[in-house]
Design a protein around this motif. Structure first.
Motif, PDB file in Angstrom:
ATOM      1  N   PHE A 230       7.780   7.387 -45.686  1.00  0.00           N
ATOM      2  CA  PHE A 230       7.657   5.744 -46.429  1.00  0.00           C
ATOM      3  C   PHE A 230       9.803   5.920 -47.121  1.00  0.00           C
ATOM      4  N   LEU A 231      10.332   6.683 -47.877  1.00  0.00           N
ATOM      5  CA  LEU A 231      11.289   6.607 -48.545  1.00  0.00           C
ATOM      6  C   LEU A 231      12.139   7.073 -47.872  1.00  0.00           C
ATOM      7  N   PRO A 232      12.106   8.331 -47.115  1.00  0.00           N
ATOM      8  CA  PRO A 232      13.468   8.355 -45.922  1.00  0.00           C
ATOM      9  C   PRO A 232      13.379   7.523 -45.009  1.00  0.00           C
ATOM     10  N   ILE A 233      12.198   6.661 -44.500  1.00  0.00           N
ATOM     11  CA  ILE A 233      12.406   5.420 -44.130  1.00  0.00           C
ATOM     12  C   ILE A 233      13.757   4.271 -44.768  1.00  0.00           C
ATOM     13  N   ALA A 234      13.221   3.634 -45.854  1.00  0.00           N
ATOM     14  CA  ALA A 234      14.038   3.040 -46.437  1.00  0.00           C
ATOM     15  C   ALA A 234      15.343   4.024 -47.040  1.00  0.00           C
ATOM     16  N   ASN A 235      15.387   5.008 -47.126  1.00  0.00           N
ATOM     17  CA  ASN A 235      17.094   5.048 -47.239  1.00  0.00           C
ATOM     18  C   ASN A 235      17.950   5.435 -45.092  1.00  0.00           C
TER      19      ASN A 235
END
Length: 246
Positions: free
Chosen positions: A200-205
């Motif tokens: 989730f966080l890598p996709i957001a960044n």
């Protein structure tokens, strides 16, 4: 296709599963449908609660950019702007109207049409910057659903672990299932933390980075259109626009 994204996910998966095997564990112990349903369902529900459906759906669609990012070619765009500049200096701004139909990008088409219509540089910049702001806001709101999922997932994972422990406590009379039950309970925490920090966080960044590049390309276009409207020298325009991408 973005090989970095595929390689990153593959490396993370191999490292975690490989570590589990090296510790003497079994891969099957990490596969718990109930824990996954709690974490995935709870996270999706929380994100849906905070996001309008239009933003949620667009955020899901934008996730494809992680593997198939939009193709940005600043060099080709600069060449196109310089070509329009040469045409406007030789034939006038109205000559650019014949090129509007050849442009596919709506933002570029709008800017070129405004230029051909004889809009002043100030009005041209004002109109196009409003479009940039609206587009950037919408895209960032859509990307934030992944950031929100990264915030909710670990907490939902802990909730799943607590639910699992409650189930274990209800069966204290059968010691044979205590060890397995506790292990299963903590798989929910693994899912929550793992999904948040590996997905989730890598996709957001990654989406934020692509959005920044998208906005920069639009700002380059605005600067180029304004320079053409001001009748600036094509060579000067080209040298200035190259500064956007060093």
């Amino acid at each position: 296709m973005d090989l970095n994204s595929i390689g990153g996910i593959a490396l993370a998966f191999v490292a975690i599963v490989g570590g589990q095997i090296l510790e003497g564990g079994h891969v099957g112990s990490l596969l718990q449908l109930a824990a996954f349903c709690i974490v995935a369902g709870g996270t999706i529900g929380a994100v849906l609660l905070q996001s309008p459906m239009k933003i949620f759906i667009n955020g899901i669609k934008m996730s494809a950019w992680v593997f198939y990012p939009p193709e940005f070619s600043p060099q080709n765009l600069i060449k196109q702007i310089v070509n329009w500049s040469h045409i406007s200096r030789k034939e006038g701004l109205l000559a650019l109207e014949s090129y509007v139909s050849t442009v596919k990008d709506p933002f570029t088409k709008k800017g070129l049409q405004l230029l051909a219509d004889g809009s002043t540089p100030e009005k041209l910049r004002e109109i196009l910057e409003i479009d940039i702001l609206a587009l950037e806001t919408h895209q960032r709101q859509s990307a934030k659903i992944w950031e929100a999922a990264g915030g909710y997932a670990p907490t939902i994972g802990i909730l799943g672990a607590v639910l699992g422990l409650i189930h274990v406590m209800e069966n204290l009379s059968d010691p044979s299932i205590l060890g397995t039950g506790i292990a299963v309970a903590f798989v929910a925490t693994i899912y929550g933390v793992g999904l948040a920090n590996l997905i989730f966080l890598p996709i957001a960044n990654k989406l934020k980075s692509i959005i920044n590049e998208h906005v920069t390309m639009h700002e380059l276009l605005v600067d180029g259109f304004v320079a053409i409207a001001n009748g600036e020298n094509p060579r000067f325009i080209e040298n200035r626009l190259k500064g956007y991408f060093v």
